[in-house]
Structure formats: C-alpha cells, structure tokens
Design an enzyme around this catalytic site. Structure first.
Site, PDB file in Angstrom:
ATOM      1  N   ARG A  15       0.839  -1.198   0.000  1.00 28.92           N
ATOM      2  CA  ARG A  15       0.000   0.000   0.000  1.00 28.92           C
ATOM      3  C   ARG A  15       0.874   1.248   0.000  1.00 28.92           C
ATOM      4  O   ARG A  15       2.060   1.188   0.303  1.00 28.92           O
ATOM      5  CB  ARG A  15      -0.886   0.034   1.252  1.00 28.92           C
ATOM      6  CG  ARG A  15      -2.008  -0.946   1.243  1.00 28.92           C
ATOM      7  CD  ARG A  15      -2.728  -0.980   2.582  1.00 28.92           C
ATOM      8  NE  ARG A  15      -1.901  -1.563   3.638  1.00 28.92           N
ATOM      9  CZ  ARG A  15      -2.258  -1.671   4.909  1.00 28.92           C
ATOM     10  NH1 ARG A  15      -3.426  -1.198   5.312  1.00 28.92           N
ATOM     11  NH2 ARG A  15      -1.468  -2.240   5.797  1.00 28.92           N
ATOM     12  N   LYS A  75       1.917   2.013   7.494  1.00 26.09           N
ATOM     13  CA  LYS A  75       2.285   1.249   8.689  1.00 26.09           C
ATOM     14  C   LYS A  75       3.289   2.023   9.539  1.00 26.09           C
ATOM     15  O   LYS A  75       3.866   3.025   9.100  1.00 26.09           O
ATOM     16  CB  LYS A  75       2.877  -0.106   8.290  1.00 26.09           C
ATOM     17  CG  LYS A  75       1.883  -1.053   7.667  1.00 26.09           C
ATOM     18  CD  LYS A  75       0.631  -1.274   8.520  1.00 26.09           C
ATOM     19  CE  LYS A  75       0.900  -2.101   9.771  1.00 26.09           C
ATOM     20  NZ  LYS A  75      -0.381  -2.315  10.533  1.00 26.09           N
ATOM     21  N   TYR A  94      -0.807   4.898  10.856  1.00 23.35           N
ATOM     22  CA  TYR A  94      -1.254   3.902  11.827  1.00 23.35           C
ATOM     23  C   TYR A  94      -0.071   3.630  12.739  1.00 23.35           C
ATOM     24  O   TYR A  94       0.920   3.030  12.299  1.00 23.35           O
ATOM     25  CB  TYR A  94      -1.642   2.586  11.143  1.00 23.35           C
ATOM     26  CG  TYR A  94      -2.948   2.627  10.382  1.00 23.35           C
ATOM     27  CD1 TYR A  94      -4.147   2.902  11.036  1.00 23.35           C
ATOM     28  CD2 TYR A  94      -2.983   2.363   9.028  1.00 23.35           C
ATOM     29  CE1 TYR A  94      -5.346   2.934  10.339  1.00 23.35           C
ATOM     30  CE2 TYR A  94      -4.185   2.386   8.328  1.00 23.35           C
ATOM     31  CZ  TYR A  94      -5.372   2.676   8.997  1.00 23.35           C
ATOM     32  OH  TYR A  94      -6.549   2.702   8.309  1.00 23.35           O
ATOM     33  N   HIS A  96      -0.231   2.407  16.328  1.00 24.18           N
ATOM     34  CA  HIS A  96      -0.410   1.244  17.214  1.00 24.18           C
ATOM     35  C   HIS A  96       0.720   1.148  18.238  1.00 24.18           C
ATOM     36  O   HIS A  96       1.315   0.078  18.426  1.00 24.18           O
ATOM     37  CB  HIS A  96      -0.508  -0.046  16.387  1.00 24.18           C
ATOM     38  CG  HIS A  96      -1.712  -0.089  15.499  1.00 24.18           C
ATOM     39  ND1 HIS A  96      -2.997  -0.172  15.990  1.00 24.18           N
ATOM     40  CD2 HIS A  96      -1.830  -0.029  14.148  1.00 24.18           C
ATOM     41  CE1 HIS A  96      -3.862  -0.174  14.982  1.00 24.18           C
ATOM     42  NE2 HIS A  96      -3.184  -0.067  13.860  1.00 24.18           N
ATOM     43  N   GLU A 118      -5.457   5.571  13.926  1.00 28.40           N
ATOM     44  CA  GLU A 118      -6.433   4.698  14.594  1.00 28.40           C
ATOM     45  C   GLU A 118      -7.077   5.359  15.812  1.00 28.40           C
ATOM     46  O   GLU A 118      -8.018   4.804  16.380  1.00 28.40           O
ATOM     47  CB  GLU A 118      -5.785   3.355  14.975  1.00 28.40           C
ATOM     48  CG  GLU A 118      -4.803   3.354  16.137  1.00 28.40           C
ATOM     49  CD  GLU A 118      -3.373   3.742  15.730  1.00 28.40           C
ATOM     50  OE1 GLU A 118      -3.173   4.220  14.603  1.00 28.40           O
ATOM     51  OE2 GLU A 118      -2.466   3.582  16.570  1.00 28.40           O
ATOM     52  N   ASP A 198     -19.781 -10.393  21.492  1.00 29.52           N
ATOM     53  CA  ASP A 198     -19.295  -9.053  21.848  1.00 29.52           C
ATOM     54  C   ASP A 198     -19.766  -8.755  23.261  1.00 29.52           C
ATOM     55  O   ASP A 198     -20.650  -9.451  23.787  1.00 29.52           O
ATOM     56  CB  ASP A 198     -19.835  -7.999  20.847  1.00 29.52           C
ATOM     57  CG  ASP A 198     -18.973  -6.733  20.817  1.00 29.52           C
ATOM     58  OD1 ASP A 198     -18.794  -6.110  21.878  1.00 29.52           O
ATOM     59  OD2 ASP A 198     -18.470  -6.373  19.737  1.00 29.52           O
ATOM     60  N   SER A 220     -20.140 -11.983  25.196  1.00 27.77           N
ATOM     61  CA  SER A 220     -18.783 -12.518  25.315  1.00 27.77           C
ATOM     62  C   SER A 220     -18.369 -12.681  26.782  1.00 27.77           C
ATOM     63  O   SER A 220     -18.074 -11.701  27.464  1.00 27.77           O
ATOM     64  CB  SER A 220     -17.817 -11.572  24.588  1.00 27.77           C
ATOM     65  OG  SER A 220     -16.495 -11.988  24.771  1.00 27.77           O
ATOM     66  N   VAL A 239     -11.518  -7.939  18.192  1.00 26.86           N
ATOM     67  CA  VAL A 239     -11.845  -7.067  19.334  1.00 26.86           C
ATOM     68  C   VAL A 239     -10.965  -5.828  19.329  1.00 26.86           C
ATOM     69  O   VAL A 239      -9.879  -5.818  18.756  1.00 26.86           O
ATOM     70  CB  VAL A 239     -11.674  -7.803  20.689  1.00 26.86           C
ATOM     71  CG1 VAL A 239     -12.548  -9.030  20.757  1.00 26.86           C
ATOM     72  CG2 VAL A 239     -10.229  -8.152  20.943  1.00 26.86           C
ATOM     73  N   LEU A 240     -11.439  -4.803  19.972  1.00 27.70           N
ATOM     74  CA  LEU A 240     -10.634  -3.587  20.135  1.00 27.70           C
ATOM     75  C   LEU A 240     -11.094  -2.814  21.359  1.00 27.70           C
ATOM     76  O   LEU A 240     -12.284  -2.614  21.569  1.00 27.70           O
ATOM     77  CB  LEU A 240     -10.764  -2.680  18.893  1.00 27.70           C
ATOM     78  CG  LEU A 240     -10.056  -1.325  18.992  1.00 27.70           C
ATOM     79  CD1 LEU A 240      -8.546  -1.499  19.027  1.00 27.70           C
ATOM     80  CD2 LEU A 240     -10.432  -0.408  17.834  1.00 27.70           C
ATOM     81  N   ILE A 267      -7.314 -10.758  13.815  1.00 26.61           N
ATOM     82  CA  ILE A 267      -7.184  -9.431  13.199  1.00 26.61           C
ATOM     83  C   ILE A 267      -6.612  -8.447  14.226  1.00 26.61           C
ATOM     84  O   ILE A 267      -5.840  -7.548  13.886  1.00 26.61           O
ATOM     85  CB  ILE A 267      -8.556  -8.924  12.690  1.00 26.61           C
ATOM     86  CG1 ILE A 267      -9.229  -9.947  11.780  1.00 26.61           C
ATOM     87  CG2 ILE A 267      -8.404  -7.601  11.948  1.00 26.61           C
ATOM     88  CD1 ILE A 267     -10.649  -9.555  11.355  1.00 26.61           C
ATOM     89  N   ILE A 269      -4.308  -8.617  16.168  1.00 25.94           N
ATOM     90  CA  ILE A 269      -2.880  -8.814  16.458  1.00 25.94           C
ATOM     91  C   ILE A 269      -2.116  -7.485  16.438  1.00 25.94           C
ATOM     92  O   ILE A 269      -1.113  -7.323  17.132  1.00 25.94           O
ATOM     93  CB  ILE A 269      -2.251  -9.825  15.447  1.00 25.94           C
ATOM     94  CG1 ILE A 269      -0.800 -10.149  15.815  1.00 25.94           C
ATOM     95  CG2 ILE A 269      -2.352  -9.353  14.016  1.00 25.94           C
ATOM     96  CD1 ILE A 269      -0.630 -10.847  17.131  1.00 25.94           C
ATOM     97  N   ASP A 270      -2.607  -6.503  15.657  1.00 32.98           N
ATOM     98  CA  ASP A 270      -1.883  -5.222  15.622  1.00 32.98           C
ATOM     99  C   ASP A 270      -1.948  -4.498  16.963  1.00 32.98           C
ATOM    100  O   ASP A 270      -1.197  -3.556  17.196  1.00 32.98           O
ATOM    101  CB  ASP A 270      -2.385  -4.316  14.479  1.00 32.98           C
ATOM    102  CG  ASP A 270      -3.856  -3.968  14.607  1.00 32.98           C
ATOM    103  OD1 ASP A 270      -4.551  -4.574  15.444  1.00 32.98           O
ATOM    104  OD2 ASP A 270      -4.304  -3.077  13.867  1.00 32.98           O
ATOM    105  N   VAL A 298      -1.141 -11.822  11.006  1.00 31.51           N
ATOM    106  CA  VAL A 298      -0.535 -10.785  10.151  1.00 31.51           C
ATOM    107  C   VAL A 298      -1.091  -9.404  10.528  1.00 31.51           C
ATOM    108  O   VAL A 298      -2.304  -9.211  10.581  1.00 31.51           O
ATOM    109  CB  VAL A 298      -0.815 -11.100   8.658  1.00 31.51           C
ATOM    110  CG1 VAL A 298      -0.331  -9.969   7.760  1.00 31.51           C
ATOM    111  CG2 VAL A 298      -0.138 -12.419   8.275  1.00 31.51           C
ATOM    112  N   MET A 301      -2.842  -7.101   7.088  1.00 30.97           N
ATOM    113  CA  MET A 301      -3.643  -7.905   6.162  1.00 30.97           C
ATOM    114  C   MET A 301      -4.093  -7.124   4.922  1.00 30.97           C
ATOM    115  O   MET A 301      -4.062  -7.654   3.807  1.00 30.97           O
ATOM    116  CB  MET A 301      -4.857  -8.494   6.891  1.00 30.97           C
ATOM    117  CG  MET A 301      -4.476  -9.483   7.977  1.00 30.97           C
ATOM    118  SD  MET A 301      -5.864  -9.933   9.021  1.00 30.97           S
ATOM    119  CE  MET A 301      -6.881 -10.829   7.879  1.00 30.97           C
TER     120      MET A 301
END
Ligand code: NAD
Length: 371
Positions: A15, A75, A94, A96, A118, A198, A220, A239-240, A267, A269-270, A298, A301
């Site tokens: 990207r 990234k 981003y 993170h 983010e 959730d 959840s 989740v976030l 997802i 994982i970041d 990853v 993604m």
C-alpha cells in the site's frame, strides 16, 4: 506545507499512503507533495500518475524524510526511518504504539509529533480512519482463514458452506465492530454458520437484525467463548479497546479444546492479539500451528489488496491530511479536537494514557505537551 510519502518498508507491504487523486487535492491547496520513487507501484499507481497529479518524485527515503514537514504513511515507521525523526516533524500514520515499544521510544527520543490514524474518533465513538482497513481485514480474514482450512495446508479440510447433505462449517467471530461485521458478511455469504460474540449488546442486536436473524449472537464471557470454540472451524479475533492492548480473552486451554486443524485469524494482532497463543507473523510466513490450531497473525492484512486498500485509506485520511497541511501542525492540533485527541507523541512527551500504560513510559496530558 511539504508533505512526504515514503515507500512502505514492511514485508510485502504494497500500500501507499496517498493516491494520485489525493496528492492532486493537496497540490491544489498550495502544498508540495513528495513521493518516494516507486512508492505507488505495488498498488498500481505509477510515478507518472503521481507526476501528472502535480506531485514531485524523489529518489531516496532520506529525501522524503528530510525535506518534508508532514510525513504520511500506512504502517508504523521502519527502523531505517528512525534516524530522520526530529522535533517539528509530524508523522500521521497507523502507529499502534501500545504494541510497539521500540517505535514509541524512537519517536520520543527524536522529539517527533506522532498522530495516530487509529485514534481519530468521532463523537459517536466511531474510528473513521480505522474503519476502511478494518472492513478490508474483516473480509480478508474469512478468505485467508478458509484457505488455511484446506487439507493441503494442514487444515481440517472443511468447506465453509458445506455441501449437499454435509453441514455448514462454524465460523466464530469475537467482536461485532467494523472488522467483525465485515467478516460476518463474508462468512455468511460463503454459507457458513456464523456466531458473533461481543460485550456490546447493541452491536449484537444490530448485526442480528441486519442478517435477518440468520446468525447466532452471544454475550462474550469466558464460559461462552470456551463452549463455542469447541465446535468452531474458523475463529476470528476482531476485538478492540481503542488505544489499548487487545484484551487477552482467549486462553491456551480454550484453543486446546478446538477441533484439530481448525484455524484462528487474529485481526486484533496489531494491538497485541486477543489470545494467549497468538503472536505476530508476516505475509511471507503467515501461519504457525499451536495446540493443533493454525494461527494467522498478520498485522498488515489489507496489504494483500493494496490497490483497494490504498484507495479506501486515502478516501478516509485525505480530509484530515488536508486540515493538518492547510492549518499547520501545531495550530491544527489546537483547533481540531479529533486530531488533538489522536496525538500520541510530541516534543519527547507521550500523550496517550493507554499507550503509556502499555509501554510503561510516563504520561503527559495533551494540553501540557502542546503548551
Ligand atoms: N491485522 C490487520 O491487518 C488489521 C487491519 C485493520 C484493523 N485491524 C485491527 O482489528 C481490530 C478491530 O478493529 P475494528 O475496527 O473492528 O474495531 P471496532 O472498535 O469496530 O470493534 C471492536 C469490537 O470489539 C468489542 N470488544 C471489546 N472488548 C471485547 C471483549 N472482551 N469481548 C468481545 N468483544 C469485545 C467492542 O465492543 C467492539 O464492538 C483493531 O485492533 C484494529 O486495529 C487489524
């Protein structure tokens, strides 16, 4: 203002932070846009396309970073970029940082202004710069996960939609936000039986309604997760908790009880991942097996669909990049609360409480850091 766009350095990251149309808008506003040579090729945007849009093509990473006043990226910065960090230079990206102590340290040591895509958050709680990539990652999580369920990939050898006389597979999605909803759309479309969990019942209710009551939803809790995972073929972590490390809600024991050869795409994982057994992997080597379950971790993604992702990302970031460039960094941070609240580092100070808790560096309020 001079806006720099480096070529991304992360493994297989194709990207780029701006499309030629985005660069053109900034040039029309009177700014200079420096694009590192070949930065757009992976997303099928040529140097010529950027040149025709009014951007300047520069040949080295150093040229971009040393000449720019605002760097926009996709990234987190690569270690080869740390040497260019300096006070007065802003990075919009981003970040993170909660899961990136090394990047955090480099940005603080360099005195950089770091504003995290983010963490731009609207009054209704939505995260407009995370949403486009979360949508793409959610859709890809089902495509990637279904690929690793194939027999030749050491998966269970199940087809998500089943076949005539053969039951559908079970896809479990934890998190009913943007990526969870997109994963649900894809898995449902492929004919799977989908369960979404959730802690936000309003989101579960909306999802159940939108899918005409043809998916299962569950609140959840550890007990519900454990029970549902015992019959799950494909598990998706979506989740976030904004700004913070992802909550580790899936234990090793729960993973152990999943069917052998099932797949887990995390997802989240970041933000460190939502399971005890997950660790970051790369697009080059995306999967490992732990407790008999294929794990996919990853962090980038959406790089797999570089063109779609670049266009979706620019549509979301361009209004904010334009605000920063038109107003000036310090002034924009003072004037626009959405940008101010996304400030993570400024003049050597760490200005996000959740990142501070995660990386163990002292927190300074945004107002104090901006002076
Ligand atoms: N790996 C990648 O390439 C990639 C790409 C895009 C986004 N992401 C990441 O995916 C994650 C999810 O993003 P999103 O935009 O879908 O977030 P979102 O805020 O839209 O949704 C997250 C959901 O998680 C839920 N949640 C929080 N704690 C929970 C718990 N204990 N149990 C169940 N649900 C819980 C929230 O209520 C919310 O509905 C983020 O970490 C984001 O950065 C990763």
């Amino acid at each position: 203002m001079i806006i720099g766009v480096p070529r991304e350095r992360k493994t297989l990251e194709k990207r780029v932070a701006l499309t030629p149309d985005g660069a053109h808008q900034l040039v029309e506003h009177g700014h200079r846009v420096l694009i590192e040579e070949n930065a757009g090729l992976g997303a099928d945007f040529s140097n010529d396309a950027f040149h025709e849009a009014g951007a300047e093509i520069v040949s080295t990473l150093k040229d971009v970073w040393t000449k720019a006043e605002l760097v926009v990226k996709v990234k987190e910065p690569h270690e080869t970029e740390y040497e260019f960090f300096r006070p007065g230079l802003a990075l919009f990206d981003y970040l993170h940082l909660a899961s990136m102590p090394d990047v955090t340290k480099a940005m603080l040591d360099g005195g950089m202004t770091g504003i995290a895509y983010e963490l731009v958050q609207l009054a209704d709680g939505r995260l407009p710069l995370l949403e486009p990539m979360s949508e793409v990652a959610g859709k890809l999580s089902v495509l990637n996960g279904s690929f690793y369920l194939l027999s030749q990939n050491e998966g269970r050898g199940v087809l998500l939609g089943g076949a005539v006389g053969v039951p559908r597979s079970n896809v479990t999605i934890i998190g009913a936000g943007t990526s969870g909803r997109a994963a649900c759309e894809m898995a449902f479309g492929m004919g799977a039986h989908v369960t979404v969990l959730d802690v936000n019942t309003a989101k579960l209710e909306a999802l159940k309604f939108d899918f005409s009551n043809q998916i299962t939803t569950a609140y959840s809790t550890p007990a519900a997760i454990r029970r549902i995972l015992q019959t799950t073929d494909l598990l998706i972590g979506a989740v976030l908790v904004p700004g913070a490390a992802a909550p580790r809600i899936i234990t090793r024991d729960m993973i152990k009880e999943m069917p052998k050869g099932s797949a887990f795409v995390d997802i989240s994982i970041d933000q460190g991942g939502c399971a005890e057994t997950i660790r970051a992997t790369s697009l080059e080597d995306p999967v490992y097996i732990e407790e008999g379950v294929l794990h996919y971790g990853v962090c980038n993604m959406p790089a797999q669909t570089a063109r779609t992702s670049t266009m979706a990302l620019t549509s979301a970031t361009l209004p904010y990049i334009t605000q920063l460039a038109d107003t000036g960094i310090q002034e924009a941070l003072l004037k626009y609360p959405l940008l101010r609240n996304a400030l993570n580092t400024h003049k050597g100070k760490l200005t996000n409480q959740a990142v501070s808790d995660a990386v163990g560096v002292e927190y300074t309020s945004i107002d104090a850091a901006l002076g």
